[in-house]
Design a protein around this motif. Structure first.
Motif, PDB file in Angstrom:
ATOM      1  N   GLY A   1       0.779  -1.233   0.000  1.00 37.30           N
ATOM      2  CA  GLY A   1       0.000   0.000   0.000  1.00 37.30           C
ATOM      3  C   GLY A   1       0.808   1.280   0.000  1.00 37.30           C
ATOM      4  N   PHE A   2       2.111   1.174  -0.243  1.00 36.33           N
ATOM      5  CA  PHE A   2       2.890   2.414  -0.287  1.00 36.33           C
ATOM      6  C   PHE A   2       2.544   3.203  -1.561  1.00 36.33           C
ATOM      7  CE2 PHE A   2       6.804   4.703  -1.589  1.00 36.33           C
ATOM      8  CZ  PHE A   2       6.709   5.712  -0.658  1.00 36.33           C
TER       9      PHE A   2
ATOM     10  N   PHE B   1      -5.922   7.248 -10.068  1.00 34.86           N
ATOM     11  CA  PHE B   1      -4.991   7.504  -8.965  1.00 34.86           C
ATOM     12  C   PHE B   1      -5.303   6.618  -7.751  1.00 34.86           C
ATOM     13  CE2 PHE B   1      -4.963  11.256 -11.591  1.00 34.86           C
ATOM     14  CZ  PHE B   1      -3.611  11.561 -11.684  1.00 34.86           C
TER      15      PHE B   1
ATOM     16  N   PHE C   1       0.497   7.660  -3.779  1.00 30.85           N
ATOM     17  CA  PHE C   1      -0.716   6.978  -3.304  1.00 30.85           C
ATOM     18  C   PHE C   1      -0.763   7.001  -1.778  1.00 30.85           C
ATOM     19  CE2 PHE C   1      -2.640   2.938  -1.823  1.00 30.85           C
ATOM     20  CZ  PHE C   1      -3.911   3.053  -2.376  1.00 30.85           C
ATOM     21  N   SER C   2       0.416   6.894  -1.145  1.00 25.56           N
ATOM     22  CA  SER C   2       0.471   6.819   0.320  1.00 25.56           C
ATOM     23  C   SER C   2      -0.002   8.120   0.970  1.00 25.56           C
ATOM     24  CB  SER C   2       1.893   6.497   0.782  1.00 25.56           C
ATOM     25  OG  SER C   2       2.756   7.567   0.471  1.00 25.56           O
ATOM     26  N   VAL C   3      -0.002   9.198   0.196  1.00 27.96           N
ATOM     27  CA  VAL C   3      -0.473  10.481   0.716  1.00 27.96           C
ATOM     28  C   VAL C   3      -1.879  10.766   0.195  1.00 27.96           C
ATOM     29  CG1 VAL C   3      -0.041  12.957   0.729  1.00 27.96           C
ATOM     30  CG2 VAL C   3       1.878  11.348   0.839  1.00 27.96           C
ATOM     31  N   ARG C   4      -2.064  10.531  -1.105  1.00 23.09           N
ATOM     32  CA  ARG C   4      -3.338  10.837  -1.738  1.00 23.09           C
ATOM     33  C   ARG C   4      -4.475   9.991  -1.175  1.00 23.09           C
ATOM     34  NH1 ARG C   4      -4.382  12.806  -7.654  1.00 23.09           N
ATOM     35  NH2 ARG C   4      -6.626  12.630  -7.641  1.00 23.09           N
ATOM     36  N   GLU C   5      -4.187   8.709  -0.923  1.00 24.17           N
ATOM     37  CA  GLU C   5      -5.194   7.807  -0.347  1.00 24.17           C
ATOM     38  C   GLU C   5      -4.648   7.314   0.997  1.00 24.17           C
ATOM     39  OE1 GLU C   5      -8.187   6.418  -1.641  1.00 24.17           O
ATOM     40  OE2 GLU C   5      -8.140   6.839  -3.788  1.00 24.17           O
ATOM     41  N   ALA C   6      -4.337   8.251   1.867  1.00 19.67           N
ATOM     42  CA  ALA C   6      -3.602   7.923   3.089  1.00 19.67           C
ATOM     43  C   ALA C   6      -4.261   6.819   3.918  1.00 19.67           C
ATOM     44  CB  ALA C   6      -3.418   9.175   3.931  1.00 19.67           C
ATOM     45  N   GLU C   7      -5.559   6.933   4.191  1.00 19.94           N
ATOM     46  CA  GLU C   7      -6.239   5.954   5.051  1.00 19.94           C
ATOM     47  C   GLU C   7      -6.155   4.542   4.449  1.00 19.94           C
ATOM     48  OE1 GLU C   7      -7.310   8.942   4.577  1.00 19.94           O
ATOM     49  OE2 GLU C   7      -7.781   9.762   6.568  1.00 19.94           O
ATOM     50  N   LEU C   8      -6.394   4.484   3.148  1.00 18.73           N
ATOM     51  CA  LEU C   8      -6.356   3.200   2.450  1.00 18.73           C
ATOM     52  C   LEU C   8      -4.944   2.627   2.464  1.00 18.73           C
ATOM     53  CD1 LEU C   8      -8.138   1.327   0.854  1.00 18.73           C
ATOM     54  CD2 LEU C   8      -7.818   2.767  -1.148  1.00 18.73           C
ATOM     55  N   SER C   9      -3.983   3.495   2.219  1.00 20.00           N
ATOM     56  CA  SER C   9      -2.587   3.084   2.213  1.00 20.00           C
ATOM     57  C   SER C   9      -2.191   2.526   3.584  1.00 20.00           C
ATOM     58  CB  SER C   9      -1.719   4.284   1.838  1.00 20.00           C
ATOM     59  OG  SER C   9      -0.369   4.027   2.104  1.00 20.00           O
ATOM     60  N   VAL C  10      -2.645   3.197   4.639  1.00 19.28           N
ATOM     61  CA  VAL C  10      -2.335   2.744   6.004  1.00 19.28           C
ATOM     62  C   VAL C  10      -2.993   1.397   6.276  1.00 19.28           C
ATOM     63  CG1 VAL C  10      -2.774   3.205   8.457  1.00 19.28           C
ATOM     64  CG2 VAL C  10      -1.886   5.015   6.974  1.00 19.28           C
ATOM     65  N   LYS C  11      -4.249   1.265   5.846  1.00 18.08           N
ATOM     66  CA  LYS C  11      -4.962  -0.002   6.058  1.00 18.08           C
ATOM     67  C   LYS C  11      -4.247  -1.149   5.333  1.00 18.08           C
ATOM     68  CE  LYS C  11      -8.343  -2.929   6.929  1.00 18.08           C
ATOM     69  NZ  LYS C  11      -8.149  -3.753   8.122  1.00 18.08           N
TER      70      LYS C  11
ATOM     71  N   LYS D   1     -10.509  -3.359   0.023  1.00 16.71           N
ATOM     72  CA  LYS D   1     -10.530  -2.595   1.277  1.00 16.71           C
ATOM     73  C   LYS D   1     -11.302  -1.279   1.174  1.00 16.71           C
ATOM     74  CE  LYS D   1      -6.063  -4.664   2.122  1.00 16.71           C
ATOM     75  NZ  LYS D   1      -6.121  -5.716   3.106  1.00 16.71           N
TER      76      LYS D   1
ATOM     77  N   SER E   1      -4.904   3.712  -6.947  1.00 14.29           N
ATOM     78  CA  SER E   1      -4.174   2.473  -7.182  1.00 14.29           C
ATOM     79  C   SER E   1      -2.740   2.663  -6.744  1.00 14.29           C
ATOM     80  CB  SER E   1      -4.210   2.130  -8.676  1.00 14.29           C
ATOM     81  OG  SER E   1      -3.208   1.182  -8.981  1.00 14.29           O
ATOM     82  N   SER E   2      -2.161   1.600  -6.195  1.00 16.66           N
ATOM     83  CA  SER E   2      -0.751   1.661  -5.839  1.00 16.66           C
ATOM     84  C   SER E   2       0.096   1.182  -7.013  1.00 16.66           C
ATOM     85  CB  SER E   2      -0.489   0.792  -4.609  1.00 16.66           C
ATOM     86  OG  SER E   2      -0.857  -0.545  -4.883  1.00 16.66           O
TER      87      SER E   2
ATOM     88  N   LEU F   1     -13.891   2.746   4.971  1.00 15.54           N
ATOM     89  CA  LEU F   1     -12.918   2.252   5.945  1.00 15.54           C
ATOM     90  C   LEU F   1     -13.342   2.510   7.397  1.00 15.54           C
ATOM     91  CD1 LEU F   1      -9.650   3.248   4.084  1.00 15.54           C
ATOM     92  CD2 LEU F   1     -10.188   0.942   4.861  1.00 15.54           C
TER      93      LEU F   1
ATOM     94  N   SER G   1      -0.259   8.537  10.642  1.00 15.36           N
ATOM     95  CA  SER G   1      -0.266   7.138  11.073  1.00 15.36           C
ATOM     96  C   SER G   1       1.062   6.432  10.854  1.00 15.36           C
ATOM     97  CB  SER G   1      -1.339   6.359  10.323  1.00 15.36           C
ATOM     98  OG  SER G   1      -2.575   7.005  10.439  1.00 15.36           O
ATOM     99  N   ARG G   2       2.012   7.150  10.244  1.00 16.46           N
ATOM    100  CA  ARG G   2       3.310   6.531   9.991  1.00 16.46           C
ATOM    101  C   ARG G   2       4.407   7.514  10.353  1.00 16.46           C
ATOM    102  NH1 ARG G   2       0.981   5.524   4.107  1.00 16.46           N
ATOM    103  NH2 ARG G   2      -0.013   7.413   4.847  1.00 16.46           N
TER     104      ARG G   2
ATOM    105  N   TYR H   1     -10.943   8.992  -2.944  1.00 15.28           N
ATOM    106  CA  TYR H   1     -10.363   9.045  -1.606  1.00 15.28           C
ATOM    107  C   TYR H   1     -11.443   9.240  -0.539  1.00 15.28           C
ATOM    108  CZ  TYR H   1      -8.461  11.569   2.367  1.00 15.28           C
ATOM    109  OH  TYR H   1      -8.188  11.998   3.626  1.00 15.28           O
TER     110      TYR H   1
ATOM    111  N   ALA I   1      -0.843  13.858   6.026  1.00 16.98           N
ATOM    112  CA  ALA I   1      -1.543  12.665   5.565  1.00 16.98           C
ATOM    113  C   ALA I   1      -0.674  11.426   5.755  1.00 16.98           C
ATOM    114  CB  ALA I   1      -1.950  12.814   4.103  1.00 16.98           C
ATOM    115  N   TYR I   2       0.625  11.618   5.577  1.00 16.56           N
ATOM    116  CA  TYR I   2       1.530  10.478   5.723  1.00 16.56           C
ATOM    117  C   TYR I   2       1.888  10.237   7.190  1.00 16.56           C
ATOM    118  CZ  TYR I   2       5.223   7.119   4.719  1.00 16.56           C
ATOM    119  OH  TYR I   2       5.968   5.975   4.663  1.00 16.56           O
TER     120      TYR I   2
END
Lengths: 189, 238, 449
Positions: free
Chosen positions: B172-173, C348, B177-187, C316, C350-351, C12, C428-429, C5, C424-425
């Motif tokens: 999920g990085f 966007f 994407f890790s910023v734009r879809e932060a919650e999803l990326s974290v999940k 998810k 998508s990873s 979620l 949680s990280r 998003y 945003a990053y």
């Protein structure tokens, strides 16, 4: 006109494709009958040999219960339920058990090809479906199936039936008998 | 054979130790390797954000920097994938770019290395390496074969590889994407992380520091006790 | 325009449901793996299917003409619809000419795409969806969230409530009982409907026949008991030869649900005596997509849904997070063709992990198209000062290095700035600590060690 405008655009826009298409090269399994039986069971169907059925009438009573409307199109069994020349939907809806002849079976997926019936709805509307099949008419896979169909020609209507009607639309729990037959039994002769 | 080392931007900034391990590892194995000082970044972050067109000058710069090398080696599947996929990179001048594990397997270079790593290790199969560079057979394919990193780790004494429930699901990085879809990326990251934890891993390793950074970030925030290492750090402890 | 998003974030918020959705679809993906694994030549089949489709699309104009000619000769009435509106109009006219005010319909993503149900309802025609999942959604007034498992976003308790309300039965969450109830309820509609609507999974040019696949048997229940069968088909569904069906039928159900084939695979060539079959060939943007380099291969799609089951974002975030008729990875590269503003966030979402591409039975380069869409979609954005600055720094290594040193200094001394900018990053990280020196600085001192 939709037709001309669609075809015109397709002609103008079609991509150049260089890849070649050749007939699919496949290998046939060795033990088609064994695999077929396993496949039918995997898709929720039953399989039985004709030899284990001494008397059709008794066997149906034992397997499905008494007092049922049995409709048959196979020579070895005369059903107790007949359809009029002008078949009505109400009449079709009263079929409990339908016995039809399958043309051939496909080992890889347990499907039986059916194309002969007095009314196209019979294999779907019946509560329980029995398909008879000659053991020698079991083939390996879908490539062979279409080779077979090419030889005899695609009928006006025909269907591969693989197991009973099913759904898993509620939480992915598998339930048989969504709209079509609740059970399917293939009788191999 | 002239080998140029390409160290991606975030490794340069955040994980110099991975660059060091990679450099020392290659030198130790007897390769003549140089790090061209003029290098910048391959431009992948721009491309994946939809601004590939702003990366062209950077790509030209990359081509100039590595013009005189035969092989470019980088400890990042993702960046190597970008360079390989993007038509602007000029491999016409003769170079070939390889991700580190791919290079090591290709050169059968590891026999000389006598190392032991007495830990339970879980491998994070990064997507761009696995599915993009085909460093292994991803689970969707009906073909089998161990990935380059697993083949390498199997040559390390005492390593115990753990079995994950989902061997190659994305962490999920995904860069921006890790910023734009932060919650999803974290999940997605958490779910991967717990797969490692439940499988008993003590160390998470992989070919891509970016994915590892994402999981490490989650671990740090939760104060969990799980080590995260690029595989070069296992092969060449600093 | 709803950003993906926002909807993903909303989905979620219910972790237990998210995990259930994720696990259930992952289980379907594993069933697919098992089924595919039983076919030794699986990868060759995918390759063959991809080649057949690409060739078929390149010859779609002539294939369609051949198909039309054969189908007409067989007694099927063929209609052409350039747009969704035209498609809906054709069906509405056919029904009104025959004074039919109620139809049964089996699952068809194309009719969803065309908005057929609301159109017919507005024209006084009642549509009864007969696929169990779709019937539930029709009651709940929800759109399908998955193309093969339309009601996968609902739990059985919620479904039991709908049944209790609509059919006046005691509330139950027993799938067996609910399915049996639906069977009884819909049988009445099947028996008395004069017309039945279906989709089309495949059509074949060399015979003019078409194939409809279902597990429930609802398509067949509908059409054989009615006088008029109206089948809606996207033009890209056409295959050149009957033998091609073997390749696709081996792939379709295995990819979709892990079954070796659907329970019923019906081949329609001629109408039964005294009955009618109408087939509508629908374009609705497909011919335009065919002309877009880098994007046309999306038309190879056979709507199996495997890319949805394998996609961690889909699993998810749920199918509704896409807000498009076709959700998931394939939807994300399809929907922007129809409205690049409304669906602009999908490529966007998508990873770029590429699992969709690897699972796709017809080898659509989905991840590549997601990437290509991103390049298209950012063109409309206004001033791009930051990206152009980054672009310039990539070319000037001295500036690039200084920028690196500067950013490290900022993070070291004023971590709160970084935490705010990258909230945003970092929420949680944690970001890694900034090391004392960069690799480049280390190398300067140690290159000859």
């Amino acid at each position: 006109m939709s037709r001309e405008s669609i075809l015109g655009k397709l002609r103008k826009n079609k991509p150049v494709v260089t890849s070649e298409v050749s007939a699919f090269d496949f290998e046939s399994g060795i033990n088609a009958t064994e695999e077929f039986i396993r496949s039918v069971k995997d898709v929720g169907g039953n399989v039985t040999g004709i030899n284990s059925i001494e008397n059709w009438g008794d066997w149906i009573k034992r397997s499905y219960g008494i007092g049922l409307n049995v409709y048959s199109e196979v020579a070895s069994l005369i059903g107790n339920y007949l359809l009029d020349k002008e078949i009505s939907n109400e009449q079709l809806n009263k079929i409990d058990v339908a016995v039809l002849e399958g043309e051939f079976g496909v080992a890889e997926n347990g499907a039986v090809w059916v194309e002969r019936f007095a009314h196209r709805s019979i294999p779907f509307i019946t509560q329980h479906l029995i398909l008879t099949l000659k053991g020698s008419n079991i083939i390996s896979n879908m490539h062979e199936a279409y080779a077979e169909l090419a030889e005899y020609g695609i009928p006006d209507f025909g269907v591969f039936i693989s197991g009973p009607s099913k759904t898993a639309d509620i939480e992915q729990s598998l339930v048989y008998g969504a709209h079509g037959p609740k059970s399917l039994t293939v009788v191999i002769s | 054979m002239k080998i140029g080392l390409f160290i991606p931007c975030y490794i340069n900034q955040y994980y110099p130790r991975v660059g060091m391990a990679t450099y020392r590892l290659l030198r130790n194995l007897g390769f003549k390797v140089e790090y061209p000082m003029g290098q910048t970044c391959c431009g992948q972050p721009l491309g994946n954000s939809g601004y590939e067109r702003y990366a062209t000058q950077g790509i030209d710069h990359f081509n100039g920097t590595f013009r005189d090398y035969d092989i470019i080696v980088a400890p990042s599947g993702s960046c190597v994938h970008f360079v390989k996929e993007h038509p602007g990179f000029d491999s016409g001048s003769g170079w070939e770019i390889m991700e580190l594990s791919e290079f090591l397997i290709e050169m059968t270079a590891l026999e000389k290395l006598k190392i032991s790593f007495r830990k339970k290790v879980g491998v994070l199969q990064s997507c761009h390496g696995l599915r993009g560079l085909k460093l292994g057979k991803s689970s969707e394919l009906m073909q089998r074969g161990a990935s380059t990193i697993v083949r390498i780790l199997k040559q390390v004494k005492d390593v115990r590889l753990v079995q994950l429930k989902r061997p190659d699901e994305c962490c999920g990085f995904g860069g921006t994407f890790s910023v734009r879809e932060a919650e999803l990326s974290v999940k997605m990251g958490e779910d991967r992380l717990y797969d490692f934890i439940n499988s008993g891993a003590e160390v998470i390793t992989g070919t891509d520091v970016s994915c590892l950074m994402h999981l490490e970030g989650l671990i740090l925030k939760r104060k969990l006790h799980l080590e995260v290492k690029h595989f070069s750090e296992i092969l060449m402890p600093v | 325009m709803t950003d993906h998003y926002e909807s993903a974030k909303k989905f979620l918020k219910e972790p237990s449901k998210v995990d259930w959705h994720d696990e259930t679809l992952w289980w379907v993906r594993k069933k697919r793996d098992r089924a595919a694994g039983e076919v030794d030549e699986w990868e060759e089949l995918r390759e063959a299917a991809s080649n057949i489709k690409e060739r078929a699309l390149a010859e779609l104009d002539s294939n369609l003409m051949e198909f039309e000619q054969k189908a007409i000769a067989n007694g099927i009435t063929v209609h052409w619809a350039a747009s969704a509106e035209k498609h809906n109009e054709i069906i509405s006219d056919l029904l009104r000419e025959r004074n039919i005010s109620r139809v049964v319909k089996s699952k068809s993503m194309l009719t969803e795409e065309c908005g057929l149900n609301p159109y017919l309802e507005n024209h006084g025609i009642e549509v009864v969806d007969t696929d169990l999942g779709e019937r539930i959604l029709q009651w709940k007034e929800h759109a399908p969230s998955h193309i093969v498992m339309p009601a996968i976003h609902l739990k059985k308790k919620e479904i039991g409530k709908i049944f209790a309300e609509k059919l006046k039965i005691p509330e139950s969450d027993d799938p067996q009982l609910l399915t049996e109830t639906a069977r009884q309820h819909l049988r009445g509609y099947f028996l008395h409907s004069k017309a039945a609507l279906t989709g089309v999974n495949f059509a074949v040019a060399d015979t003019g026949a078409f194939v409809v696949c279902t597990n429930e048997g609802n398509a067949d229940m509908g059409v054989h008991l009615a006088d008029v069968h109206i089948a809606s088909m996207g033009i890209e569904k056409l295959l050149p030869k009957t033998e091609d069906l073997a390749v696709f039928l081996r792939l379709l159900a295995r990819s979709a649900t892990g079954q070796p084939i659907t329970a019923f695979t019906s081949h329609f060539k001629k109408p039964a005596r005294g009955k009618e079959i109408h087939l509508i060939l629908v374009d609705n943007g497909r011919s335009a997509i065919l002309g877009k380099r880098g994007f046309w291969k999306v038309l190879k799609c056979i709507r199996c849904g495997a890319c949805m089951n394998t996609c961690p974002v889909f699993r998810k975030a749920g199918g509704h997070s896409y807000h498009s008729t076709i959700p998931g990875p394939i939807g994300a590269i399809l929907a922007p063709h129809y409205d690049s503003e409304k669906y602009g966030s999908l490529p966007f979402a998508s990873s770029l992990c590429g699992s969709c591409t690897a699972v796709c039975p017809v080898k659509i380069d989905i991840d590549r198209q997601l990437y290509a869409w991103r390049q298209e979609l950012t063109r409309g954005n206004g001033s791009q000062l930051l990206v152009s600055l980054i672009g310039k720094a990539l070319q000037r290594n001295k500036l690039y290095d200084r920028l690196g040193v500067f950013l490290s200094m900022i993070q070291r001394r004023f971590p709160w700035i970084v935490n705010r900018v990258l909230k945003a990053y970092t929420q949680s990280r944690s970001l890694p600590d900034v090391p004392a020196e960069s690799f480049k600085e280390w190398y300067k001192r140690n290159r000859d060690e």
